[in-house]
Design a protein around this motif. Structure first.
Motif, PDB file in Angstrom:
ATOM      1  N   VAL A 137       0.891  -1.049   0.052  1.00 55.84           N
ATOM      2  CA  VAL A 137      -0.068  -0.068  -0.122  1.00 55.84           C
ATOM      3  C   VAL A 137       0.757   1.298  -0.101  1.00 55.84           C
ATOM      4  N   ASP A 138       0.434   2.118  -0.845  1.00 59.32           N
ATOM      5  CA  ASP A 138       1.151   3.547  -1.149  1.00 59.32           C
ATOM      6  C   ASP A 138       0.053   4.488  -0.814  1.00 59.32           C
ATOM      7  N   GLY A 139       0.418   5.781  -0.351  1.00 59.51           N
ATOM      8  CA  GLY A 139      -0.449   6.885  -0.323  1.00 59.51           C
ATOM      9  C   GLY A 139      -1.312   7.067   1.127  1.00 59.51           C
ATOM     10  N   PRO A 140      -2.122   7.872   1.127  1.00 64.56           N
ATOM     11  CA  PRO A 140      -2.757   8.349   2.292  1.00 64.56           C
ATOM     12  C   PRO A 140      -4.127   7.089   2.442  1.00 64.56           C
ATOM     13  N   VAL A 141      -4.176   6.808   3.485  1.00 61.84           N
ATOM     14  CA  VAL A 141      -5.205   5.690   4.071  1.00 61.84           C
ATOM     15  C   VAL A 141      -6.183   6.343   4.971  1.00 61.84           C
ATOM     16  N   PRO A 142      -7.303   6.651   4.820  1.00 66.34           N
ATOM     17  CA  PRO A 142      -8.402   7.316   5.957  1.00 66.34           C
ATOM     18  C   PRO A 142      -8.444   6.075   7.045  1.00 66.34           C
ATOM     19  N   GLU A 143      -8.709   6.697   8.104  1.00 65.87           N
ATOM     20  CA  GLU A 143      -8.957   5.957   9.311  1.00 65.87           C
ATOM     21  C   GLU A 143     -10.200   4.936   9.072  1.00 65.87           C
ATOM     22  N   GLY A 144     -10.016   3.680   9.616  1.00 64.38           N
ATOM     23  CA  GLY A 144     -10.994   2.616   9.524  1.00 64.38           C
ATOM     24  C   GLY A 144     -10.881   1.933   8.196  1.00 64.38           C
ATOM     25  N   SER A 145     -10.006   1.822   7.602  1.00 66.98           N
ATOM     26  CA  SER A 145      -9.653   1.144   6.200  1.00 66.98           C
ATOM     27  C   SER A 145      -9.198  -0.486   6.583  1.00 66.98           C
ATOM     28  N   GLU A 146      -9.686  -1.248   5.633  1.00 65.89           N
ATOM     29  CA  GLU A 146      -9.133  -2.548   6.018  1.00 65.89           C
ATOM     30  C   GLU A 146      -9.017  -3.213   4.393  1.00 65.89           C
ATOM     31  N   LEU A 147      -8.163  -4.316   4.405  1.00 68.60           N
ATOM     32  CA  LEU A 147      -7.958  -5.371   3.209  1.00 68.60           C
ATOM     33  C   LEU A 147      -8.631  -6.579   3.106  1.00 68.60           C
ATOM     34  N   ARG A 233     -14.542   1.556   6.167  1.00 68.68           N
ATOM     35  CA  ARG A 233     -15.704   1.358   6.993  1.00 68.68           C
ATOM     36  C   ARG A 233     -15.998   2.468   7.954  1.00 68.68           C
ATOM     37  N   ASP A 234     -17.159   3.236   7.460  1.00 60.44           N
ATOM     38  CA  ASP A 234     -17.469   4.266   8.305  1.00 60.44           C
ATOM     39  C   ASP A 234     -17.767   3.825   9.764  1.00 60.44           C
ATOM     40  N   PRO A 235     -16.865   4.568  10.627  1.00 59.07           N
ATOM     41  CA  PRO A 235     -17.089   4.138  12.105  1.00 59.07           C
ATOM     42  C   PRO A 235     -18.501   4.486  12.774  1.00 59.07           C
ATOM     43  N   TYR A 236     -19.148   5.226  12.150  1.00 54.56           N
ATOM     44  CA  TYR A 236     -20.478   5.778  12.753  1.00 54.56           C
ATOM     45  C   TYR A 236     -21.704   4.871  12.062  1.00 54.56           C
ATOM     46  N   THR A 241     -16.984   1.548   1.813  1.00 56.20           N
ATOM     47  CA  THR A 241     -16.728   2.313   0.717  1.00 56.20           C
ATOM     48  C   THR A 241     -15.444   1.432   0.096  1.00 56.20           C
ATOM     49  N   LEU A 242     -15.570   1.019  -1.151  1.00 59.43           N
ATOM     50  CA  LEU A 242     -14.672   0.340  -2.074  1.00 59.43           C
ATOM     51  C   LEU A 242     -13.598   1.576  -2.296  1.00 59.43           C
ATOM     52  N   LEU A 243     -12.423   1.549  -1.982  1.00 64.82           N
ATOM     53  CA  LEU A 243     -11.385   2.473  -2.344  1.00 64.82           C
ATOM     54  C   LEU A 243     -10.663   1.929  -3.468  1.00 64.82           C
ATOM     55  N   ARG A 244     -10.055   0.899  -3.316  1.00 64.36           N
ATOM     56  CA  ARG A 244      -9.236   0.243  -4.542  1.00 64.36           C
ATOM     57  C   ARG A 244      -9.496  -1.208  -4.600  1.00 64.36           C
ATOM     58  N   SER A 245      -9.446  -1.790  -5.863  1.00 63.87           N
ATOM     59  CA  SER A 245      -9.773  -3.106  -6.077  1.00 63.87           C
ATOM     60  C   SER A 245      -8.725  -3.732  -7.235  1.00 63.87           C
ATOM     61  N   GLY A 246      -8.398  -4.906  -7.148  1.00 58.25           N
ATOM     62  CA  GLY A 246      -7.332  -5.435  -8.006  1.00 58.25           C
ATOM     63  C   GLY A 246      -7.947  -5.813  -9.379  1.00 58.25           C
TER      64      GLY A 246
END
Length: 286
Positions: A137-147, A233-236, A241-246
């Motif tokens: 992973v490269d670049g900014p990743v928002p809080e609450g992200s998963e793979l 994943r929104d914490p509230y 939300t799918l950010l990136r996919s192969g």
């Protein structure tokens, strides 16, 4: 920097309200233009108003956030400021000429940094072995992200298809269906053999951080394709939300599973050279 020079008939300085609209723009390049291009997407609007008491004012707008749901196709955000008569305070309406600055001015624009993900799948394995994938992973990743990692087997005739829940059915892939694919990789629920539990990704800027997937057991010989997905994943609300996919079938996302090598053959014993004599002979001494 605003100069509050305009005054009404009584000599009172007239405030000025500027309305700014942020636009999302696709593509690697941002062109400056007089008008807003049709492909630009409005994101948010903000306003700033001068104070009648001072000149030389530096006005700062409220911050505008780029939502995590912004598709990666949008690579720029730009502000366009306008003087709109109906946006003025009541005492300032009718005094200012309506106009806008250019769209895409470099000083009013920024590039949107999206996270990037690439993978290095385990290239080879033997049947019944646990296989893994590594996401980089490269670049900014928002809080609450998963793979999350998914594995798909290249279908061959006789393979059992999966249903929409990922459970095996009684329907098998036919040779005609396999031939119809013409060698093109396919990653669908019907040939998915595994989906891993989500693993957390470090929030903030990632610089080649490596994340190894949970293992998936390969029970059959064949070609296996991985697809990694970076999900926020929104914490509230829990909304995903799918950010990136192969992409299905990439070489670096492929694991070739082969049969377990059989035991090496026992080496043959060397044979005696044929001397024309029986293998067992009796010698007499005289």
């Amino acid at each position: 920097e605003m100069q509050n020079w305009l005054r009404d008939d009584a000599g009172t300085r007239i405030p000025l309200t500027l309305t700014g609209t942020a636009y999302l723009v696709e593509g690697p390049e941002l062109a400056q233009s007089v008008e807003v291009p049709e492909h630009a997407v409005p994101l948010a609007t903000t306003q700033v108003t001068t104070s009648p008491e001072a000149n030389g004012q530096v006005l700062t707008s409220e911050p505008i956030k780029i939502p995590v749901t912004t598709p990666s196709a949008y690579q720029h955000v730009t502000m366009r400021w306008c003087v709109v008569d109906e946006d003025q305070l009541p005492q300032a309406q009718g005094f200012w000429e309506e106009r806008c600055d250019d769209f895409g001015i470099p000083e009013e624009s920024a590039r949107i940094a999206h996270p990037e993900v690439r993978t290095e799948a385990q290239p080879n394995a033997t049947v019944h072995e646990t296989i893994t994938d590594v996401a980089i992973v490269d670049g900014p990743v928002p809080e609450g992200s998963e793979l999350v990692f998914e594995v798909f087997k290249a279908p061959v005739a006789g393979d059992v298809k999966q249903d929409e829940n990922g459970d095996p059915t009684t329907i098998m892939w036919t040779q005609a269906e396999v031939d119809a694919l013409q060698g093109v990789a396919v990653c669908s629920i019907q040939n998915r053999v595994g989906r891993t539990d989500a693993i957390p990704v470090n929030a903030g800027f990632n610089n080649g951080e490596r994340y190894t997937s949970p293992g998936v057991q390969a029970d059959r010989v064949g070609t296996y394709w991985w697809i990694e997905s970076l999900i926020h994943r929104d914490p509230y609300t829990g909304t995903e939300t799918l950010l990136r996919s192969g992409t299905c079938g990439l070489q670096n996302e492929t694991t070739l599973v082969e049969a377990i090598n059989p035991a090496p053959p026992t080496p043959e014993q060397p044979k005696l050279a044929n001397t024309g004599m029986p293998e067992e002979s009796t010698y007499f001494l005289f």
